[in-house]
Design a protein around this motif. Structure first.
Motif, PDB file in Angstrom:
ATOM      1  N   LEU A  99       1.065  -1.386   0.466  1.00  0.00           N
ATOM      2  CA  LEU A  99       0.431   0.190  -0.223  1.00  0.00           C
ATOM      3  C   LEU A  99       0.545   1.062   0.110  1.00  0.00           C
ATOM      4  N   HIS A 100       2.383   0.837  -0.376  1.00  0.00           N
ATOM      5  CA  HIS A 100       3.612   2.568  -0.650  1.00  0.00           C
ATOM      6  C   HIS A 100       2.635   2.981  -1.559  1.00  0.00           C
ATOM      7  N   TRP A 101       2.780   2.668  -2.832  1.00  0.00           N
ATOM      8  CA  TRP A 101       2.447   2.867  -4.562  1.00  0.00           C
ATOM      9  C   TRP A 101       1.314   3.538  -4.403  1.00  0.00           C
ATOM     10  N   ASP A 102       0.019   1.817  -4.523  1.00  0.00           N
ATOM     11  CA  ASP A 102      -1.287   2.674  -4.496  1.00  0.00           C
ATOM     12  C   ASP A 102      -1.915   1.977  -4.006  1.00  0.00           C
ATOM     13  N   LYS A 103      -3.403   2.579  -3.479  1.00  0.00           N
ATOM     14  CA  LYS A 103      -4.027   2.023  -2.423  1.00  0.00           C
ATOM     15  C   LYS A 103      -5.036   1.375  -2.894  1.00  0.00           C
ATOM     16  N   THR A 104      -5.861   2.818  -3.365  1.00  0.00           N
ATOM     17  CA  THR A 104      -6.286   1.563  -4.996  1.00  0.00           C
ATOM     18  C   THR A 104      -6.759   1.005  -5.687  1.00  0.00           C
ATOM     19  N   THR A 105      -5.402  -0.729  -5.670  1.00  0.00           N
ATOM     20  CA  THR A 105      -5.490  -1.921  -5.748  1.00  0.00           C
ATOM     21  C   THR A 105      -5.556  -2.916  -5.133  1.00  0.00           C
ATOM     22  N   LEU A 106      -6.030  -2.149  -3.868  1.00  0.00           N
ATOM     23  CA  LEU A 106      -5.763  -3.654  -2.660  1.00  0.00           C
ATOM     24  C   LEU A 106      -6.924  -4.300  -3.346  1.00  0.00           C
ATOM     25  N   PRO A 107      -8.586  -4.041  -2.850  1.00  0.00           N
ATOM     26  CA  PRO A 107      -9.133  -5.127  -3.368  1.00  0.00           C
ATOM     27  C   PRO A 107      -8.669  -6.121  -4.482  1.00  0.00           C
ATOM     28  N   LEU A 108      -8.151  -6.230  -5.460  1.00  0.00           N
ATOM     29  CA  LEU A 108      -7.853  -6.376  -6.175  1.00  0.00           C
ATOM     30  C   LEU A 108      -6.437  -7.237  -6.208  1.00  0.00           C
ATOM     31  N   GLN A 109      -5.290  -7.449  -5.170  1.00  0.00           N
ATOM     32  CA  GLN A 109      -4.374  -7.491  -4.391  1.00  0.00           C
ATOM     33  C   GLN A 109      -4.249  -8.455  -3.070  1.00  0.00           C
ATOM     34  N   GLN A 110      -5.791  -7.978  -2.639  1.00  0.00           N
ATOM     35  CA  GLN A 110      -6.333  -9.055  -2.162  1.00  0.00           C
ATOM     36  C   GLN A 110      -6.812 -10.528  -2.269  1.00  0.00           C
ATOM     37  N   GLU A 111      -7.297 -10.397  -3.739  1.00  0.00           N
ATOM     38  CA  GLU A 111      -8.513 -11.132  -4.607  1.00  0.00           C
ATOM     39  C   GLU A 111      -6.472 -11.944  -4.813  1.00  0.00           C
ATOM     40  N   ALA A 112      -6.049 -11.447  -5.956  1.00  0.00           N
ATOM     41  CA  ALA A 112      -4.840 -12.234  -6.404  1.00  0.00           C
ATOM     42  C   ALA A 112      -4.229 -12.964  -4.795  1.00  0.00           C
ATOM     43  N   PHE A 113      -3.794 -12.467  -4.069  1.00  0.00           N
ATOM     44  CA  PHE A 113      -3.257 -13.195  -2.973  1.00  0.00           C
ATOM     45  C   PHE A 113      -4.099 -14.486  -2.360  1.00  0.00           C
ATOM     46  N   ARG A 114      -5.601 -14.281  -2.485  1.00  0.00           N
ATOM     47  CA  ARG A 114      -6.054 -15.175  -1.802  1.00  0.00           C
ATOM     48  C   ARG A 114      -6.057 -16.769  -3.034  1.00  0.00           C
ATOM     49  N   ILE A 115      -5.733 -16.304  -4.392  1.00  0.00           N
ATOM     50  CA  ILE A 115      -5.727 -17.009  -6.030  1.00  0.00           C
ATOM     51  C   ILE A 115      -4.345 -17.516  -5.582  1.00  0.00           C
ATOM     52  N   GLN A 116      -3.452 -17.522  -4.859  1.00  0.00           N
ATOM     53  CA  GLN A 116      -1.474 -17.413  -5.110  1.00  0.00           C
ATOM     54  C   GLN A 116      -1.502 -18.083  -3.905  1.00  0.00           C
ATOM     55  N   THR A 117      -2.308 -18.322  -2.977  1.00  0.00           N
ATOM     56  CA  THR A 117      -2.101 -19.115  -1.385  1.00  0.00           C
ATOM     57  C   THR A 117      -2.474 -20.132  -1.578  1.00  0.00           C
ATOM     58  N   GLY A 118      -4.004 -19.937  -2.416  1.00  0.00           N
ATOM     59  CA  GLY A 118      -4.970 -20.875  -3.312  1.00  0.00           C
ATOM     60  C   GLY A 118      -4.029 -22.059  -4.060  1.00  0.00           C
ATOM     61  N   TRP A 119      -3.329 -21.238  -4.399  1.00  0.00           N
ATOM     62  CA  TRP A 119      -2.401 -22.799  -5.314  1.00  0.00           C
ATOM     63  C   TRP A 119      -1.233 -22.768  -4.948  1.00  0.00           C
ATOM     64  N   ALA A 120      -0.493 -22.181  -3.125  1.00  0.00           N
ATOM     65  CA  ALA A 120       0.784 -22.470  -2.423  1.00  0.00           C
ATOM     66  C   ALA A 120       0.318 -24.080  -1.949  1.00  0.00           C
ATOM     67  N   LYS A 121      -1.694 -23.607  -0.956  1.00  0.00           N
ATOM     68  CA  LYS A 121      -1.853 -24.885  -0.665  1.00  0.00           C
ATOM     69  C   LYS A 121      -1.811 -25.757  -1.790  1.00  0.00           C
ATOM     70  N   GLU A 122      -2.063 -26.092  -1.750  1.00  0.00           N
ATOM     71  CA  GLU A 122      -3.230 -27.033  -3.705  1.00  0.00           C
ATOM     72  C   GLU A 122      -2.015 -27.602  -3.933  1.00  0.00           C
ATOM     73  N   ALA A 123      -1.202 -27.126  -3.941  1.00  0.00           N
ATOM     74  CA  ALA A 123       0.591 -28.134  -4.289  1.00  0.00           C
ATOM     75  C   ALA A 123       1.387 -28.496  -3.080  1.00  0.00           C
ATOM     76  N   ARG A 124       1.163 -28.035  -1.787  1.00  0.00           N
ATOM     77  CA  ARG A 124       1.966 -27.986  -0.882  1.00  0.00           C
ATOM     78  C   ARG A 124       3.392 -27.421  -1.358  1.00  0.00           C
TER      79      ARG A 124
END
Length: 255
Positions: A99-124
């Protein structure tokens, strides 16, 4: 002595003579292993090219950096997901909230984080998490997605002792880099209170060079200066820091 840089962008040098020079300086300083966090679709070939050149020393992670999360982030994730499916990957990263450079993308960052942590858990696979000006937002997300399967590193940790312990309680190790050598950063006091079993070392090269190289471009060979600082803070031999943090890194990333 074997040191492990758990977060370095030295692949930016792929295709230049400087890559070989920096790798040789790594070997000269005892830095044997380097984890390479991808940042976007354009950096994938450089990451893969570097690990092909140094298969025994460099290991790939794949992810979309929060600063690269834009309106088209779902399209940007597609080639990253393909690279994960087609290559040997040791972690999902660099992902996170910035949130240093652009706070407006927070909802997008949150969803991208959910998707990618999902990958991580699925692939261990472990994650390498970037957090800048966003501890509260990150911890809220981590509490949401942590189901006992999420592991990894909160990279470039610069928080306080309470935040360090909260990250550890959420199943993460802390990536300690050059900031620990900065006189007024306060990270040295936090690291003194932490057991080495919770720490790994990193440079985040070419950023955040440690003292005595501060102000210059960082490189993975400078990891030795970070290890020495932590050794001094704990009153132990640098070899002990190297051994413990490398064992941690091997256990987390499976290298």
């Amino acid at each position: 002595m074997e040191l492990t840089d758990t977060h370095t962008h030295l692949y930016y040098l792929y295709g230049t003579p400087e890559l070989a020079s920096q790798m040789q300086r790594c070997f000269d300083n005892g830095v044997k292993y380097c984890l390479l966090p991808n940042v976007n679709s354009e950096s994938i070939p450089k990451v893969l090219g570097t690990i092909a050149a140094y298969p025994n020393n460099c290991f790939a992670m794949m992810g979309l950096h929060p600063c690269d999360v834009k309106a088209n982030y779902r399209q940007e994730l597609l080639p990253i997901e393909q690279a994960i499916s087609k290559n040997k990957i040791y972690g999902i990263g660099e992902i996170g909230i910035d949130l240093h450079w652009d706070k407006t993308t927070l909802p997008l960052q949150q969803e991208a984080f959910r998707i990618q942590t999902g990958w991580a858990k699925e692939a261990r696979l472990p994650v390498s998490i970037h957090c800048r000006n966003a501890f509260d937002e990150l911890f809220e997300l981590l509490e949401e997605v942590q189901d006992g399967r999420l592991t990894g590193v909160l990279h470039c940790f610069t928080g306080n002792t309470e935040q360090a312990k909260r990250a550890i309680d959420l199943g993460l190790h802390l990536g300690i880099g050059g900031v620990v050598t900065y006189k007024n950063a306060g990270l040295d006091k936090v690291v003194t209170e932490l057991d080495l079993r919770h720490l790994v070392l990193e440079t985040d090269a070419p950023y955040l060079a440690p003292v005595p190289h501060r102000g210059k471009k960082n490189e993975s060979s400078y990891l030795l200066d970070i290890a020495q600082k932590i050794a001094d803070l704990h009153g132990i031999a640098v070899e002990t820091v190297a051994t413990t943090t490398t064992e941690n890194a091997k256990r987390i990333f499976g290298i």
